[in-house]
Design a protein around this motif. Structure first.
Motif, mmCIF file in Angstrom:
data_model
loop_
_atom_site.group_PDB
_atom_site.id
_atom_site.type_symbol
_atom_site.label_atom_id
_atom_site.label_comp_id
_atom_site.label_asym_id
_atom_site.label_seq_id
_atom_site.Cartn_x
_atom_site.Cartn_y
_atom_site.Cartn_z
ATOM 1 N N GLU A 61 1.497 2.562 0.872
ATOM 2 C CA GLU A 61 1.705 1.131 -0.627
ATOM 3 C C GLU A 61 0.826 1.134 -1.460
ATOM 4 O O GLU A 61 -0.396 1.169 -0.817
ATOM 5 N N ILE A 62 0.669 1.026 -2.739
ATOM 6 C CA ILE A 62 -0.355 0.757 -3.156
ATOM 7 C C ILE A 62 -0.390 -0.761 -3.966
ATOM 8 O O ILE A 62 0.924 -1.409 -4.155
ATOM 9 N N ARG A 63 -1.143 -1.478 -3.118
ATOM 10 C CA ARG A 63 -1.028 -3.409 -3.014
ATOM 11 C C ARG A 63 -2.291 -3.772 -4.029
ATOM 12 O O ARG A 63 -3.509 -3.488 -4.170
ATOM 13 N N SER A 64 -1.912 -5.348 -4.650
ATOM 14 C CA SER A 64 -2.775 -5.195 -5.574
ATOM 15 C C SER A 64 -3.365 -6.442 -4.445
ATOM 16 O O SER A 64 -3.596 -6.481 -2.622
ATOM 17 N N ALA A 65 -4.808 -6.769 -4.697
ATOM 18 C CA ALA A 65 -5.851 -7.211 -4.253
ATOM 19 C C ALA A 65 -5.318 -9.237 -3.670
ATOM 20 O O ALA A 65 -5.764 -9.284 -2.104
#
Length: 191
Positions: A61-65
């Protein structure tokens, strides 16, 4: 809807190892803009020491801050030729990665939803820095595993790398697919 996470053109990734594979992502202003997370089952934690992670299925998964999902990358099956699929935050398939392994020239082709090649990463085993070319063999990005300079103090890990996408390359779905492919390459195939 595409968030502002993909509006930058330089991503600095600092890899942290542990029970879960996770990385922090920074922009050129030294701000943490996201996180990459890969969860492992017990078998997936043990088997890579025997057979290598690139053969096993995975879900990244790529997640924002702030924790919002930006994209997912997944591989199903247990063979090298299994499809690696990239989905946007809404679960819509936006691309795929087709690894082609040969001893003379390993390649990673990045495909769009119509299975047309939009980019290619070649010869990643031969050097720690390599370029990303579009289908016409024009450079549209790079991956630098030996970066230093302003971000070196913020992300001092030896497993850190920088992904750059050319400023004039602004096709949102394709940019997400290219960034995701560079992440998968570093997390699952180059370790």
């Amino acid at each position: 809807m595409i968030s502002d996470f993909f509006e930058t053109n330089n991503y600095f990734v600092d890899k942290k190892n542990g029970f879960q594979e996770s990385c922090h992502i920074y922009n050129e202003k030294r701000e943490r803009i996201g996180r990459i997370k890969q969860k492992f089952s017990l078998i997936q934690k043990v088997l890579p020491t025997i057979i290598g992670k690139s053969i096993l299925p995975f879900n990244i998964e790529i997640r924002s801050a702030n924790g919002g999902l930006e994209a997912t990358i997944s591989k199903r099956g247990s063979f090298l030729k299994s499809e690696i699929v990239i989905h946007d935050a809404n679960g819509k398939k936006i691309g795929a990665i087709n690894p082609n392994f040969s001893f003379s020239k390993p390649e990673f082709k990045i495909l769009n939803t119509s299975n047309h090649v939009i980019a290619e990463i070649c010869d990643p085993w031969k050097k720690s820095n390599f370029i990303i070319n579009d289908s016409s063999e024009n450079q549209i990005g790079s991956i630098n595993n030996n970066w230093n300079g302003t971000m070196k103090n913020i992300a001092p890990s030896t497993d850190s790398y920088r992904i750059s996408v050319m400023l004039n390359y602004a096709k949102d779905e394709e940019k997400i697919a290219i960034l995701s492919s560079a992440i998968v390459l570093n997390m699952c195939f180059l370790n």
